[in-house]
Design a protein around this motif. Structure first.
Motif, mmCIF file in Angstrom:
data_model
loop_
_atom_site.group_PDB
_atom_site.id
_atom_site.type_symbol
_atom_site.label_atom_id
_atom_site.label_comp_id
_atom_site.label_asym_id
_atom_site.label_seq_id
_atom_site.Cartn_x
_atom_site.Cartn_y
_atom_site.Cartn_z
ATOM 1 N N VAL A 8 7.595 -64.997 -31.870
ATOM 2 C CA VAL A 8 8.576 -64.582 -32.882
ATOM 3 C C VAL A 8 9.435 -63.439 -32.337
ATOM 4 O O VAL A 8 10.657 -63.427 -32.495
ATOM 5 C CB VAL A 8 7.873 -64.160 -34.186
ATOM 6 N N PHE A 9 8.784 -62.472 -31.682
ATOM 7 C CA PHE A 9 9.516 -61.346 -31.097
ATOM 8 C C PHE A 9 10.517 -61.834 -30.059
ATOM 9 O O PHE A 9 11.673 -61.395 -30.027
ATOM 10 C CB PHE A 9 8.535 -60.364 -30.464
ATOM 11 N N GLU A 10 10.105 -62.775 -29.227
ATOM 12 C CA GLU A 10 10.998 -63.289 -28.187
ATOM 13 C C GLU A 10 12.150 -64.088 -28.785
ATOM 14 O O GLU A 10 13.265 -64.082 -28.242
ATOM 15 C CB GLU A 10 10.189 -64.112 -27.187
ATOM 16 N N MET A 11 11.915 -64.755 -29.920
ATOM 17 C CA MET A 11 13.016 -65.442 -30.598
ATOM 18 C C MET A 11 14.046 -64.427 -31.102
ATOM 19 O O MET A 11 15.256 -64.673 -31.029
ATOM 20 C CB MET A 11 12.467 -66.273 -31.759
ATOM 21 N N PHE A 12 13.574 -63.284 -31.614
ATOM 22 C CA PHE A 12 14.493 -62.232 -32.031
ATOM 23 C C PHE A 12 15.294 -61.717 -30.837
ATOM 24 O O PHE A 12 16.492 -61.433 -30.950
ATOM 25 C CB PHE A 12 13.737 -61.087 -32.701
ATOM 26 N N GLU A 13 14.625 -61.574 -29.677
ATOM 27 C CA GLU A 13 15.336 -61.145 -28.473
ATOM 28 C C GLU A 13 16.440 -62.146 -28.110
ATOM 29 O O GLU A 13 17.554 -61.761 -27.735
ATOM 30 C CB GLU A 13 14.358 -61.005 -27.303
ATOM 31 N N LEU A 14 16.125 -63.425 -28.214
ATOM 32 C CA LEU A 14 17.107 -64.462 -27.892
ATOM 33 C C LEU A 14 18.271 -64.434 -28.877
ATOM 34 O O LEU A 14 19.444 -64.529 -28.485
ATOM 35 C CB LEU A 14 16.410 -65.820 -27.912
ATOM 36 N N LEU A 15 17.962 -64.270 -30.157
ATOM 37 C CA LEU A 15 19.001 -64.240 -31.181
ATOM 38 C C LEU A 15 19.892 -63.007 -31.059
ATOM 39 O O LEU A 15 21.027 -63.007 -31.554
ATOM 40 C CB LEU A 15 18.363 -64.290 -32.577
ATOM 41 N N TYR A 16 19.408 -61.969 -30.396
ATOM 42 C CA TYR A 16 20.207 -60.762 -30.245
ATOM 43 C C TYR A 16 21.475 -61.022 -29.433
ATOM 44 O O TYR A 16 22.424 -60.241 -29.476
ATOM 45 C CB TYR A 16 19.378 -59.662 -29.585
ATOM 46 N N ASN A 17 21.526 -62.147 -28.726
ATOM 47 C CA ASN A 17 22.750 -62.511 -28.013
ATOM 48 C C ASN A 17 23.921 -62.675 -28.976
ATOM 49 O O ASN A 17 25.063 -62.353 -28.635
ATOM 50 C CB ASN A 17 22.544 -63.804 -27.218
ATOM 51 N N VAL A 18 23.654 -63.169 -30.190
ATOM 52 C CA VAL A 18 24.712 -63.334 -31.188
ATOM 53 C C VAL A 18 25.254 -61.965 -31.598
ATOM 54 O O VAL A 18 26.467 -61.756 -31.691
ATOM 55 C CB VAL A 18 24.181 -64.098 -32.418
ATOM 56 N N VAL A 19 24.335 -61.022 -31.829
ATOM 57 C CA VAL A 19 24.735 -59.659 -32.171
ATOM 58 C C VAL A 19 25.547 -59.055 -31.034
ATOM 59 O O VAL A 19 26.584 -58.412 -31.259
ATOM 60 C CB VAL A 19 23.490 -58.793 -32.462
ATOM 61 N N THR A 20 25.107 -59.268 -29.811
ATOM 62 C CA THR A 20 25.792 -58.700 -28.642
ATOM 63 C C THR A 20 27.211 -59.258 -28.504
ATOM 64 O O THR A 20 28.151 -58.509 -28.205
ATOM 65 C CB THR A 20 24.983 -58.989 -27.367
ATOM 66 N N LEU A 21 27.362 -60.558 -28.712
ATOM 67 C CA LEU A 21 28.699 -61.146 -28.616
ATOM 68 C C LEU A 21 29.653 -60.505 -29.609
ATOM 69 O O LEU A 21 30.799 -60.165 -29.270
ATOM 70 C CB LEU A 21 28.622 -62.655 -28.864
ATOM 71 N N ALA A 22 29.188 -60.316 -30.847
ATOM 72 C CA ALA A 22 30.054 -59.723 -31.867
ATOM 73 C C ALA A 22 30.389 -58.277 -31.538
ATOM 74 O O ALA A 22 31.563 -57.855 -31.632
ATOM 75 C CB ALA A 22 29.365 -59.811 -33.231
ATOM 76 N N ARG A 23 29.394 -57.498 -31.136
ATOM 77 C CA ARG A 23 29.619 -56.074 -30.850
ATOM 78 C C ARG A 23 30.491 -55.905 -29.604
ATOM 79 O O ARG A 23 31.364 -55.037 -29.551
ATOM 80 C CB ARG A 23 28.285 -55.354 -30.678
ATOM 81 N N MET A 24 30.234 -56.705 -28.577
ATOM 82 C CA MET A 24 31.018 -56.601 -27.353
ATOM 83 C C MET A 24 32.471 -57.002 -27.576
ATOM 84 O O MET A 24 33.390 -56.400 -27.010
ATOM 85 C CB MET A 24 30.397 -57.469 -26.255
ATOM 86 N N GLU A 73 25.018 -52.576 -17.522
ATOM 87 C CA GLU A 73 24.024 -52.977 -18.522
ATOM 88 C C GLU A 73 22.614 -52.801 -17.986
ATOM 89 O O GLU A 73 22.304 -53.213 -16.863
ATOM 90 C CB GLU A 73 24.238 -54.436 -18.930
ATOM 91 N N ARG A 74 21.769 -52.198 -18.812
ATOM 92 C CA ARG A 74 20.337 -52.129 -18.523
ATOM 93 C C ARG A 74 19.740 -53.468 -18.925
ATOM 94 O O ARG A 74 19.714 -53.822 -20.108
ATOM 95 C CB ARG A 74 19.702 -50.978 -19.297
ATOM 96 N N TYR A 75 19.288 -54.221 -17.945
ATOM 97 C CA TYR A 75 18.860 -55.603 -18.165
ATOM 98 C C TYR A 75 17.707 -55.693 -19.153
ATOM 99 O O TYR A 75 16.761 -54.913 -19.114
ATOM 100 C CB TYR A 75 18.451 -56.233 -16.832
ATOM 101 N N SER A 76 17.811 -56.687 -20.049
ATOM 102 C CA SER A 76 16.738 -57.004 -20.987
ATOM 103 C C SER A 76 16.471 -58.500 -20.951
ATOM 104 O O SER A 76 17.411 -59.309 -20.816
ATOM 105 C CB SER A 76 17.115 -56.598 -22.414
ATOM 106 N N LEU A 77 15.226 -58.896 -21.082
ATOM 107 C CA LEU A 77 14.877 -60.308 -21.068
ATOM 108 C C LEU A 77 15.603 -61.061 -22.172
ATOM 109 O O LEU A 77 15.783 -60.538 -23.276
ATOM 110 C CB LEU A 77 13.363 -60.481 -21.238
ATOM 111 N N PHE A 78 16.031 -62.276 -21.871
ATOM 112 C CA PHE A 78 16.706 -63.205 -22.775
ATOM 113 C C PHE A 78 18.144 -62.800 -23.105
ATOM 114 O O PHE A 78 18.824 -63.493 -23.841
ATOM 115 C CB PHE A 78 15.930 -63.385 -24.098
ATOM 116 N N LEU A 79 18.632 -61.685 -22.560
ATOM 117 C CA LEU A 79 19.987 -61.218 -22.884
ATOM 118 C C LEU A 79 20.973 -61.693 -21.810
ATOM 119 O O LEU A 79 20.932 -61.217 -20.676
ATOM 120 C CB LEU A 79 20.013 -59.697 -22.999
ATOM 121 N N PHE A 80 21.832 -62.636 -22.202
ATOM 122 C CA PHE A 80 22.819 -63.185 -21.274
ATOM 123 C C PHE A 80 24.243 -63.086 -21.795
ATOM 124 O O PHE A 80 25.198 -63.325 -21.064
ATOM 125 C CB PHE A 80 22.500 -64.659 -20.996
ATOM 126 N N ALA A 81 24.417 -62.730 -23.061
ATOM 127 C CA ALA A 81 25.738 -62.788 -23.697
ATOM 128 C C ALA A 81 26.757 -61.887 -23.021
ATOM 129 O O ALA A 81 27.926 -62.256 -22.878
ATOM 130 C CB ALA A 81 25.617 -62.416 -25.174
#
Length: 388
Positions: free
Chosen positions: A69-85, A99-107
């Motif tokens: 579940v935590f890792e799914m939240f990490e993956l979904l954070y890409n949507v938040v990142t796209l909007a903020r960026m 960028e300080r690299y984080s797992l699952f963050l590719f946006a």
């Protein structure tokens, strides 16, 4: 150059120290730097204000979710990142993303490539290494990581071991530099402190002091080291130990010290604010790092060395990149607790050796491992046409 520093951490403790160090150094070099943090985090102040407290508490709850579940939240954070960026680009129009690299963050990389903006990744974590929180979606994490490592403009690894591990797993990756941690040398300057006054205030006057700063966790080996050396402290009556920090194993260590009647020889002040760490190191004659890991670059090494306090440390490759045995510190075979204890006891009676190596350690930090050095390294990865 306008630089946007992006991270998904809570910006606390060691993470906050590193973020503030890099951001401050880039600004000192004349660049305009904005920091985009995880909602509710403020690494530049390292406090949580009332306006962000609810978001910070939410972030704390998210970290307690079950693994998948935590890792799914990490993956979904890409949507938040796209909007903020996207908003950040309209407002700040950065010329470089760091960028300080984080797992699952590719946006961020995906968006930077679309906009034609260079992006440099700082690699402190990876799907390839053993982590405190076991990784559940490992295969997906590695596929995303491989894409990120190949499509960033450049990569900053904290150790050669880390870089070689990535190359072995992923093959060709983006251009990279090796940039271990560093220290704010003006803050970690022994001349700022009255050593004898501090030692008297803390009950250490007249003692030879060996210390440690860090978390009391099993993988750091503090509990095993204290248990081993407690049996031999009588052989060096003037030696006192100071272990600053807290964590899961601290209660067991306290219990052991009390049971052995060593409370006057082993000081356990608990966790202290980062602004107070240097004052505790100022009380030490030398330091010990009982254990580490294969890939990390322990921040405490640089803070000790910046204060002119040399360290007894395990011979992991990233540690050996920083410590030259007998010159800027002392190495022992990793995993050999008896060798670590033996070296600590020997050095308790070698004042001149401690001073000589401590001074060499500070000279090394002054010449090579200030945050300015790290900032200059990362900027070598930026194409010349991107720099004004």
């Amino acid at each position: 150059m306008r630089i946007l520093y992006h991270h998904r951490t809570r910006g606390r403790h060691v993470e906050g120290v590193h973020i503030r160090g890099i951001v401050g150094a880039l600004r000192e070099l004349g660049h305009d730097v904005d920091v985009m943090s995880f909602p509710g985090a403020d690494p530049e102040r390292e406090v949580e204000t009332t306006t962000t407290g609810s978001r910070s508490r939410l972030a704390g709850l998210v970290t307690k979710l079950p693994g998948v579940v935590f890792e799914m939240f990490e993956l979904l954070y890409n949507v938040v990142t796209l909007a903020r960026m996207s908003r950040a680009w309209r407002v700040a129009q950065p010329q470089l993303i760091y960028e300080r690299y984080s797992l699952f963050l590719f946006a961020t990389i995906w968006l930077a490539r679309r906009r034609g903006i260079p992006l440099v990744l700082e690699i402190n974590d990876s799907a390839l290494v053993e982590r405190v929180r076991p990784l559940k979606m490992r295969l997906l994490a590695r596929r995303i990581e491989r894409w990120c490592f190949r499509h960033a403009t450049g990569l900053v690894f904290i150790s050669t071991y880390f870089r070689e591990t990535a190359i072995a797993a992923y093959g060709e990756i983006s251009p990279c530099v090796i940039s271990p941690n560093a220290v704010d040398l003006p803050r970690f300057d022994p001349s700022r402190f009255d050593r004898e006054v501090l030692r008297t205030q803390r009950g250490l006057s007249g003692r030879t002091v060996c210390g440690h700063v860090g978390a009391f966790a099993h993988w750091h080996g503090v509990d095993a080291f204290v248990e081993a050396i407690a049996q031999r402290l009588d052989s060096v009556p003037d030696l006192a130990l100071v272990f600053v920090g807290d964590g899961k194993t601290l209660p067991a260590v306290r219990e052991l010290i009390e049971a052995r009647g060593l409370s006057d020889r082993v000081l356990l002040p608990g966790r202290v604010p980062h602004d107070e760490v240097a004052s505790w190191i100022a009380c030490m004659d030398y330091a010990v790092l009982p254990n580490s890991n294969h890939y990390g670059s322990p921040m405490k090494l640089f803070e000790f060395m910046g204060m002119g306090v040399a360290v007894v440390a395990p011979d992991y490759a990233p540690v050996a990149e920083v410590i030259a045995d007998g010159h800027t510190g002392w190495l022992f075979p990793r995993g050999d607790a008896a060798a670590c204890v033996e070296r600590v006891l020997e050095l308790a009676q070698q004042a001149e050796e401690r001073r000589r190596v401590g001074q060499a350690a500070r000279d090394y930090i002054a010449n090579e491992r200030q945050w300015r050095n790290n900032a200059e390294q990362l900027l070598t990865l930026v194409p010349a046409e991107a720099c004004p």
